[in-house]
Design an enzyme around this catalytic site. Structure first.
Site, PDB file in Angstrom:
ATOM      1  N   GLU A 168      65.500  61.285-118.751  1.00  0.00           N
ATOM      2  CA  GLU A 168      65.000  61.653-120.017  1.00  0.00           C
ATOM      3  C   GLU A 168      65.301  60.900-121.045  1.00  0.00           C
ATOM      4  OE1 GLU A 168      66.194  63.542-117.509  1.00  0.00           O
ATOM      5  OE2 GLU A 168      65.144  65.405-117.240  1.00  0.00           O
ATOM      6  N   LEU A 214      81.831  49.863 -91.440  1.00  0.00           N
ATOM      7  CA  LEU A 214      81.064  50.668 -91.847  1.00  0.00           C
ATOM      8  C   LEU A 214      80.963  50.727 -93.401  1.00  0.00           C
ATOM      9  CD1 LEU A 214      82.424  54.266 -90.662  1.00  0.00           C
ATOM     10  CD2 LEU A 214      80.649  52.746 -89.730  1.00  0.00           C
ATOM     11  N   GLY A 270      80.110  58.153 -81.587  1.00  0.00           N
ATOM     12  CA  GLY A 270      79.593  58.058 -80.052  1.00  0.00           C
ATOM     13  C   GLY A 270      79.259  59.424 -79.633  1.00  0.00           C
ATOM     14  N   CYS A 308      67.939  69.027-117.816  1.00  0.00           N
ATOM     15  CA  CYS A 308      69.102  69.754-118.044  1.00  0.00           C
ATOM     16  C   CYS A 308      69.294  70.456-119.270  1.00  0.00           C
ATOM     17  CB  CYS A 308      70.154  69.037-117.835  1.00  0.00           C
ATOM     18  SG  CYS A 308      70.849  67.862-118.854  1.00  0.00           S
ATOM     19  N   HIS A 355      70.916  60.304-118.515  1.00  0.00           N
ATOM     20  CA  HIS A 355      69.931  60.973-117.539  1.00  0.00           C
ATOM     21  C   HIS A 355      68.783  60.306-117.906  1.00  0.00           C
ATOM     22  CE1 HIS A 355      71.979  65.085-116.932  1.00  0.00           C
ATOM     23  NE2 HIS A 355      72.455  63.926-116.211  1.00  0.00           N
ATOM     24  N   LEU A 398      81.185  62.885 -80.562  1.00  0.00           N
ATOM     25  CA  LEU A 398      81.084  63.652 -81.624  1.00  0.00           C
ATOM     26  C   LEU A 398      79.460  63.903 -82.047  1.00  0.00           C
ATOM     27  CD1 LEU A 398      82.157  64.515 -84.385  1.00  0.00           C
ATOM     28  CD2 LEU A 398      82.491  62.162 -85.327  1.00  0.00           C
ATOM     29  N   TRP A 421      74.801  43.418 -78.270  1.00  0.00           N
ATOM     30  CA  TRP A 421      74.137  44.516 -78.887  1.00  0.00           C
ATOM     31  C   TRP A 421      72.907  44.798 -78.226  1.00  0.00           C
ATOM     32  CZ3 TRP A 421      76.283  46.014 -83.068  1.00  0.00           C
ATOM     33  CH2 TRP A 421      77.191  45.089 -83.740  1.00  0.00           C
ATOM     34  N   CYS A 425      69.381  67.250-121.972  1.00  0.00           N
ATOM     35  CA  CYS A 425      67.934  66.633-122.101  1.00  0.00           C
ATOM     36  C   CYS A 425      66.972  67.645-122.932  1.00  0.00           C
ATOM     37  CB  CYS A 425      67.287  66.267-120.507  1.00  0.00           C
ATOM     38  SG  CYS A 425      68.205  64.773-120.037  1.00  0.00           S
ATOM     39  N   THR A 444      73.303  54.198 -74.621  1.00  0.00           N
ATOM     40  CA  THR A 444      73.838  53.360 -75.878  1.00  0.00           C
ATOM     41  C   THR A 444      74.841  52.349 -75.562  1.00  0.00           C
ATOM     42  OG1 THR A 444      75.615  55.023 -75.774  1.00  0.00           O
ATOM     43  CG2 THR A 444      74.083  55.611 -77.217  1.00  0.00           C
TER      44      THR A 444
HETATM   45  C1  AOF Z   1      68.336  65.538-115.978  1.00  0.00           C
HETATM   46  N1  AOF Z   1      68.116  64.363-115.984  1.00  0.00           N
HETATM   47  O1  AOF Z   1      68.452  62.485-114.705  1.00  0.00           O
HETATM   48  C2  AOF Z   1      69.631  64.043-113.929  1.00  0.00           C
HETATM   49  C3  AOF Z   1      69.946  65.403-114.106  1.00  0.00           C
HETATM   50  O2  AOF Z   1      77.362  65.585-115.067  1.00  0.00           O
HETATM   51  P1  AOF Z   1      75.859  65.800-115.587  1.00  0.00           P
HETATM   52  O3  AOF Z   1      76.347  66.253-117.235  1.00  0.00           O
HETATM   53  O4  AOF Z   1      75.366  64.221-115.989  1.00  0.00           O
HETATM   54  O5  AOF Z   1      75.099  66.672-115.243  1.00  0.00           O
HETATM   55  C4  AOF Z   1      74.742  66.824-113.761  1.00  0.00           C
HETATM   56  C5  AOF Z   1      73.720  67.758-113.408  1.00  0.00           C
HETATM   57  O6  AOF Z   1      72.613  67.386-114.416  1.00  0.00           O
HETATM   58  C6  AOF Z   1      73.052  67.366-112.049  1.00  0.00           C
HETATM   59  O7  AOF Z   1      74.248  68.234-111.292  1.00  0.00           O
HETATM   60  C7  AOF Z   1      72.030  67.773-112.137  1.00  0.00           C
HETATM   61  O8  AOF Z   1      71.927  69.296-112.169  1.00  0.00           O
HETATM   62  C8  AOF Z   1      71.330  67.153-113.448  1.00  0.00           C
HETATM   63  N2  AOF Z   1      70.874  65.852-113.186  1.00  0.00           N
HETATM   64  N3  AOF Z   1      69.322  66.188-115.168  1.00  0.00           N
HETATM   65  O9  AOF Z   1      68.011  66.253-116.887  1.00  0.00           O
HETATM   66  C9  AOF Z   1      68.722  63.611-114.959  1.00  0.00           C
HETATM   67  N4  AOF Z   1      70.105  63.335-112.977  1.00  0.00           N
HETATM   68 ZN    ZN Z   2      69.514  65.804-118.669  1.00  0.00          ZN
END
Ligand code: AOF
Ligand code: ZN
Length: 367
Positions: A55, A209, A299, A78, A53, A302, A175, A89, A166
């Protein structure tokens, strides 16, 4: 509560987060800046696949001890939750003896949902929430859409002449927009979790794609909506795997042939009234599969069905300076309206020139 300096640091965290935009999915791309005595001592952003993450990266990069520092994070840090794939974190920041945490948005994810902030407060850390939340709410709109409303953020891309056509009546369309506009489309694809088209467009244009014209560390998932499993074996979309085929048909032998080629096949129930794939249910399935953003390039049929089903959030229209005339094909196949009240109304959020063309971005009202 927030100073000009706080704003500048959060703006930096928001810019850092952009470096993870295309690579962290389904995890949100977060940015983090650590400041001590008015000086940035560490910074980071969410890494490929969502871990480490932001942090954790920022703490690791600190050039001096982060004790008593202030941490700016675009998302609520988190806390430990049942699905955690690494350290929380909130624990890392507590152990580092951080004094203050400033975040932009609350993380609605089931396991977190406020507990990151409350654990930090319980540990005696000052927590200030909501700095530049509008900007981050926009930046993380895909993740927030998936988690809070259980549907991805859906962008529909169209390329038309000035008179909104289109293709010619005979189907010729290569194009209408310029090479610059087409490259810009690849940039949009690169930022999406998935790119979707329908079987009609597949049969007419045989698109790959993939992201080709811009640098890209990962290819988005390619989705084909093919109600009757009509896709031909030599369709280019089937090359190279990473394809999800959405169908309403039950044909076990065809399905296993496709699965043997690495194509993921999923059946979606048919919507009762029109007898077509239920597009709401399809979007819910995409969210369950962790897709935050889906870009649609398809298209008129859809396009019209998605708009009518109320699952389109935003339209990106590339408009070329040419006129194709009324017999040419339109963008949205919709039933005839007799009242203007039936129209879809949009708010234009951005207009710019790309090469010789205009790019208009418009949000579907009420979204
Ligand atoms: C943070 N800092 O940079 C991000 C967070 O699958 P995990 O364990 O990595 O947890 C995923 C969840 O953590 C994600 O769905 C979101 O809620 C959070 N993401 N949290 O502290 C981060 N990317
Ligand atoms: Zn985190």
């Amino acid at each position: 509560m927030f100073s000009a300096f706080d704003h500048a640091m959060m703006a930096r965290a928001i810019r850092l987060a952009e470096q993870g935009r295309c690579i962290t999915t389904p995890n949100p791309f977060v940015g983090c800046v650590i400041v001590k005595q008015g000086r940035i001592i560490g910074e980071g952003f969410t890494q490929k696949g969502g871990r480490p993450h932001a942090e954790a990266m920022a703490l690791q990069s600190c050039v001096v001890s982060p004790e008593s520092a202030t941490v700016y994070s675009t998302l609520e840090p988190c806390c430990l939750h049942p699905k955690s794939r690494g350290p929380a974190c909130s624990d890392l920041l507590t152990k580092a003896r951080i004094a203050r945490v400033v975040s932009a948005v609350h993380d609605p994810f089931d396991g977190v949902d406020g507990c990151g902030h409350s654990q930090l407060r319980d540990a005696g850390i000052v927590v200030d929430i909501g700095l530049m939340e509008d900007v981050v709410g926009e930046q993380l709109r895909g993740f927030l859409a998936r988690v809070t409303r259980r549907r991805p953020w859906v962008t529909l891309k169209v390329a038309t002449s000035l008179d909104g056509k289109t293709a010619l009546a005979n189907g010729r369309s290569k194009w209408i927009t310029s090479a610059e506009a087409r490259r810009d489309v690849h940039r949009l694809r690169a930022g999406a979790c998935a790119v979707m088209t329908g079987i009609g467009t597949l049969m007419a244009d045989d698109p790959q794609l993939t992201v080709r014209d811009v640098p890209c560390d990962r290819q988005p998932l390619r989705i084909l909506l093919d109600s009757r499993l009509d896709v031909a074996d030599n369709a280019r979309i089937l090359e190279g795997g990473n394809v999800l085929l959405v169908t309403a048909a039950q044909n076990e032998s065809r399905e296993s042939q496709l699965k043997a080629r690495g194509v993921d096949v999923v059946q979606i129930p048919v919507e009762q009234v029109k007898g077509k794939v239920d597009l709401q249910k399809m979007m819910e399935m995409f969210a369950v599969r962790g897709l935050n953003t889906v870009m649609v390039e398809t298209g008129a049929k859809l396009n019209g069905s998605l708009l009518a089903a109320g699952v389109v959030d935003e339209i990106v229209a590339y408009v070329a300076p040419s006129i194709l005339g009324d017999p040419a094909r339109g963008v949205f196949a919709l039933p005839e309206f007799t009242e203007l009240a039936e129209r879809t109304e949009l708010n234009i959020t951005d207009v710019r020139q790309i090469g010789a063309d205009l790019r208009i971005t418009a949000a579907v009202r009420g979204k």
